[in-house]
Design a protein around this motif. Structure first.
Motif, PDB file in Angstrom:
ATOM      1  N   GLU A   1       0.825  -1.195   0.000  1.00 47.38           N
ATOM      2  CA  GLU A   1       0.000   0.000   0.000  1.00 47.38           C
ATOM      3  C   GLU A   1       0.868   1.256   0.000  1.00 47.38           C
ATOM      4  OE1 GLU A   1      -2.671  -0.279   3.278  1.00 47.38           O
ATOM      5  OE2 GLU A   1      -3.789  -1.933   2.419  1.00 47.38           O
ATOM      6  N   LEU A   2       1.787   1.322  -0.961  1.00 48.31           N
ATOM      7  CA  LEU A   2       2.700   2.445  -1.053  1.00 48.31           C
ATOM      8  C   LEU A   2       2.057   3.580  -1.852  1.00 48.31           C
ATOM      9  CD1 LEU A   2       5.986   0.499  -1.853  1.00 48.31           C
ATOM     10  CD2 LEU A   2       4.981   1.030   0.365  1.00 48.31           C
ATOM     11  N   SER A   3       2.428   4.797  -1.496  1.00 46.85           N
ATOM     12  CA  SER A   3       1.890   5.950  -2.218  1.00 46.85           C
ATOM     13  C   SER A   3       2.581   6.080  -3.572  1.00 46.85           C
ATOM     14  CB  SER A   3       2.125   7.221  -1.403  1.00 46.85           C
ATOM     15  OG  SER A   3       3.519   7.517  -1.340  1.00 46.85           O
ATOM     16  N   GLU A   4       1.915   6.788  -4.492  1.00 40.13           N
ATOM     17  CA  GLU A   4       2.504   7.015  -5.808  1.00 40.13           C
ATOM     18  C   GLU A   4       3.817   7.777  -5.690  1.00 40.13           C
ATOM     19  OE1 GLU A   4       1.701   5.933  -8.798  1.00 40.13           O
ATOM     20  OE2 GLU A   4       0.071   4.754  -7.954  1.00 40.13           O
ATOM     21  N   ALA A   5       3.884   8.722  -4.748  1.00 38.36           N
ATOM     22  CA  ALA A   5       5.106   9.505  -4.554  1.00 38.36           C
ATOM     23  C   ALA A   5       6.264   8.608  -4.118  1.00 38.36           C
ATOM     24  CB  ALA A   5       4.869  10.606  -3.523  1.00 38.36           C
ATOM     25  N   THR A   6       5.969   7.663  -3.216  1.00 40.61           N
ATOM     26  CA  THR A   6       7.000   6.737  -2.755  1.00 40.61           C
ATOM     27  C   THR A   6       7.467   5.844  -3.900  1.00 40.61           C
ATOM     28  OG1 THR A   6       6.140   6.698  -0.488  1.00 40.61           O
ATOM     29  CG2 THR A   6       7.513   4.849  -1.159  1.00 40.61           C
ATOM     30  N   LEU A   7       6.521   5.344  -4.679  1.00 44.48           N
ATOM     31  CA  LEU A   7       6.865   4.485  -5.810  1.00 44.48           C
ATOM     32  C   LEU A   7       7.700   5.239  -6.842  1.00 44.48           C
ATOM     33  CD1 LEU A   7       3.457   2.644  -6.282  1.00 44.48           C
ATOM     34  CD2 LEU A   7       5.564   1.686  -5.355  1.00 44.48           C
ATOM     35  N   GLU A   8       7.351   6.501  -7.088  1.00 45.80           N
ATOM     36  CA  GLU A   8       8.104   7.303  -8.058  1.00 45.80           C
ATOM     37  C   GLU A   8       9.522   7.548  -7.561  1.00 45.80           C
ATOM     38  OE1 GLU A   8       8.623   8.991 -11.656  1.00 45.80           O
ATOM     39  OE2 GLU A   8       6.760   8.065 -10.952  1.00 45.80           O
TER      40      GLU A   8
END
Length: 285
Positions: A51-58
Motif C-alpha cells: 500500500e505504497l503511495s505514488e510519490a513513494t513508488l516514483e
C-alpha cells in the motif's frame, strides 16, 4: 459449493500447500503480457503488497546517483559498502550495503542498489530483490522490487543492518533446476533438517523410484493433479541435475526460492514465473 475437507487435509497442512502450489501453477493470466510489461507493472504489484503511495513508488523508481543510495529523512540514516559477505548466492549482484537508521516517527527509508550492464545480463533482472543478510541467513525484504528500467533494485526499510541483492541466474539449466527443486521443496525441507546440504537433498529426492515413494517418505496424501506436478518436477530435476552444483545454497534451501515465493503473490509475478518456466525448457537463452 466448496468441497468438504478430508481428515488428512485438516490434519496435514502440507497437503494444502501442495494444492495451493497446483492452483498457482494452473492459473493463466491474459494472453499477450510480456516480461517487459511485467516489469512495467512491478510497481503496482508492490503497491498492492505494501500500500505504497505514488510519490513513494516514483521516488523508489528514480535511478540512484551512486551504486548505493539511501533515501531517508536528513540525519536519520546512512549507507556504506558492507564488509565481504560470508555467503553469497549464485545470483548475487551489486554491492552489499551496511545501513544505519535512526527512528523517525514511523517513516521508512528507501535503499537503492545499482546494477551495471554485466550484472543485468547475468541474471533474469526482473527477479532481482533485496535481502537482509546475517551470515548464511538471507531473508527477502518484502516491500521492494526492481526498477522498471532494470538499472537498480530498491526496498523500503524501517531498520538497519546488512543488505544485498540477488536474482535468478540467467542460465537455462539453472532456472530449470531451481523451478523443479522449488516445486519439490516440501520433500526437500525434511532432508535439510537431517543436516543434508541442498545438493545432497536433491540427490536423495531424485533417487526415489517415483512420486509414490516420495509421498510415502514424507507421509503426504497426493491427488492426481498433485502427483502429476510432482512427476513433472522430478523429471525436470533429473534432466538438469548437473546444474544443481551451480546453485549456491545455505542449509535451508536456495535464496532464490524466496524470490519465487514472492512472485507467486501477484498476477504479474505469476506471469514472470510462467515466463521462467518457458525459459527453462528452451535449448538455449
Amino acid at each position: 459449493m466448496p468441497r468438504k475437507e478430508s481428515e488428512n487435509e485438516r490434519e496435514d497442512p502440507r497437503t494444502f500447500e501442495l494444492r495451493r502450489e497446483h492452483f498457482l501453477r494452473s492459473r493463466r493470466p491474459p494472453e499477450g503480457l510480456t516480461v517487459t510489461q511485467a516489469r512495467t507493472s512491478a510497481l503496482q504489484s508492490s503497491a498492492r503488497l505494501g500500500e505504497l503511495s505514488e510519490a513513494t513508488l516514483e521516488l523508489a523508481d528514480t535511478p540512484p546517483r551512486r551504486e548505493l543510495e539511501l533515501e531517508a529523512p536528513e540525519g536519520h540514516g546512512s549507507v556504506t559498502t558492507a564488509p565481504e559477505l560470508r555467503f553469497a548466492p549464485s545470483g548475487f549482484v551489486g554491492e552489499a550495503a551496511a545501513v544505519k537508521l535512526k527512528e523517525s516517527d514511523g517513516e521508512e527509508a528507501i535503499l537503492k542498489i545499482g546494477l551495471d550492464a554485466d550484472e543485468q545480463a547475468g541474471v533474469v533482472v526482473e527477479t532481482v530483490r533485496i535481502f537482509q543478510v546475517d551470515g548464511h541467513d538471507w531473508r527477502i525484504v518484502p516491500r521492494g522490487n526492481v526498477a522498471r528500467d532494470g538499472t537498480h533494485v530498491w526496498c523500503l526499510l524501517s531498520n538497519g543492518g546488512v543488505f544485498a541483492a540477488a536474482g535468478v541466474v540467467r542460465e537455462r539449466s539453472v532456472i530449470a533446476a531451481l523451478l523443479a527443486s522449488y516445486a519439490l521443496r516440501i520433500f526437500l525441507h525434511p532432508l535439510f533438517r537431517e543436516r543434508q546440504s541442498f545438493s545432497q537433498a536433491v540427490k536423495t529426492v531424485v533417487k526415489a523410484k517415483d512420486w509414490r515413494a516420495l509421498a510415502k517418505r514424507s507421509k503426504l496424501v497426493l491427488d492426481d493433479a498433485d502427483a502429476a506436478d510432482v512427476k513433472t518436477a522430478l523429471d525436470r530435476l533429473r534432466r538438469n541435475l548437473p546444474a544443481v552444483s551451480k546453485i549456491k545454497s545455505p542449509r535451508n534451501g536456495p535464496v532464490e526460492w524466496q524470490i519465487l515465493e514472492m512472485l507467486s503473490l501477484t498476477p504479474e509475478g505469476q506471469q514472470l514465473l510462467d515466463d521462467l518456466d518457458i525459459l527453462a525448457e528452451r535449448k538455449r537463452l
